[in-house]
Structures are given as structure tokens and as C-alpha cells.
Design an enzyme around this catalytic site. Structure first.
Site, short mmCIF file in Angstrom:
data_model
loop_
_atom_site.label_atom_id
_atom_site.label_comp_id
_atom_site.label_asym_id
_atom_site.label_seq_id
_atom_site.Cartn_x
_atom_site.Cartn_y
_atom_site.Cartn_z
N CYS A 9 0.86 -1.19 0.00
CA CYS A 9 0.00 0.00 0.00
C CYS A 9 0.90 1.24 0.00
CB CYS A 9 -0.97 -0.01 1.18
SG CYS A 9 -0.19 0.05 2.81
N ARG A 15 -3.16 -0.42 5.60
CA ARG A 15 -3.80 -1.52 4.89
C ARG A 15 -2.91 -2.75 4.74
NH1 ARG A 15 -5.33 2.16 -0.14
NH2 ARG A 15 -3.36 3.06 0.60
N ASP A 123 -8.15 4.08 1.16
CA ASP A 123 -7.12 4.49 2.11
C ASP A 123 -7.81 5.03 3.37
OD1 ASP A 123 -5.14 5.73 3.53
OD2 ASP A 123 -4.30 6.82 1.83
#
Ligand code: 4NP
Length: 150
Positions: A9, A15, A123
Site C-alpha cells: 500500500c 492496509r 485508504d
């Protein structure tokens, strides 16, 4: 030989550490190696975000020992499969690919549950805890499919 899976990520603190922890919990560590990395250099050496740590803990996963690191072209040699969270990660990772073989290793993780739809894992960094719960659920569903495939 172990199958080697890398989760990627932007920051490697929200994440991808969750994706790493979730997939690790679903596979045999003798058969599968799982790691995570960032496209950016923002959080090298940092622990996962406390909100990712909290949602992991709620689901009986401990991701506190992870440390942020940046993706590099050498990761194409070290991993069989590279899962990215969103299209921006995809473009950043693909831009470092040296050949077609490298490119073929890269996939959006949610294409495992929504094939060909290019759905992104949002996000959650600038949002609240709710975003982290949704991210956890998405990644858990995707990792379930990945673990069965390996
Ligand atoms: P991640 O979230 O890519 O899921 O780790 C982010 C973490 C940090 C930042 C952006 C996204 N940042 O801008 O510092």
C-alpha cells in the site's frame, strides 16, 4: 519451495500490515511466506498505525511486530505474487517492473473477490475507526480466497 506473497500500500502502516497479518493467520507458515511494503518512504521503520493494530487485536491478530519498509524492484525477484490495495499503488509498483514477468505478478487484491472489477481498498488513513473496520472486512474476504488458492 514456499509461495511468497507481498502486500503493498502507500504507507505500509494501515492496509498492507493488516493484509499481511490476516493472510498469515490463514496459511501454513511452512508453505507460505507473507510480507508487506510501501510504495512511499513516509513510514520506513514505523510500527503499524494504532487503528490497524486495534482492529487486528479485535480479531485476535497481533501485528505490532511489523515494521514499515519500502517496495523496491528486487521484490519482484523475492515474491511470487504482489497484491496492491488501489490503482495508485498499482501504477507505482508497475513503474518499477523490469519486464512482463514482473508485471504479471502484480494484482489488485480485491480482484480476488470481484474479478476484473478493479475495486480498490480505500485508504483509511485520514478517516475514523469505521474505515478500518471496513478495510479489515474487505481484506479478510480477499485473504480467505487467496489462502484457499495457494
Ligand atoms: P496505508 O495508509 O497506505 O494504508 O498505509 C496511509 C498511511 C500513511 C499515509 C497515507 C496512507 N501518509 O500519507 O502518511
Amino acid at each position: 519451495m514456499k509461495t511468497r506473497v507481498l502486500m503493498v500500500c502507500l504507507g505500509n502502516i494501515c492496509r498492507s500490515p493488516l493484509a499481511e497479518g490476516i493472510l498469515k493467520s490463514k496459511v501454513d507458515p511452512q508453505k507460505v511466506f507473507v510480507d508487506s511494503a510501501a510504495t512511499s518512504d513516509y513510514h520506513i521503520g514505523h510500527s503499524p498505525d494504532e487503528r490497524s493494530v486495534a482492529i487486528a487485536k479485535k480479531n485476535e491478530l497481533d501485528i505490532t511486530s511489523q515494521q514499515g519498509r519500502q517496495f523496491s524492484a528486487g521484490d519482484f525477484d523475492d515474491f511470487d505474487k504482489i497484491y496492491v490495495m488501489d490503482m495508485s499503488n498499482y501504477k507505482d509498483v508497475i513503474s518499477l517492473a523490469r519486464n512482463e514477468e514482473d508485471k504479471k505478478k502484480v494484482a489488485l487484491i480485491l480482484n480476488e473477490i470481484f474479478p476484473g472489477e478493479n475495486v480498490e481498498v480505500p485508504d483509511p488513513y485520514h478517516g475514523g475507526n469505521d474505515g478500518f473496520s471496513r478495510v479489515y472486512e474487505m481484506l479478510n474476504d480477499a485473504c480467505e480466497v487467496i489462502a484457499k488458492k495457494i
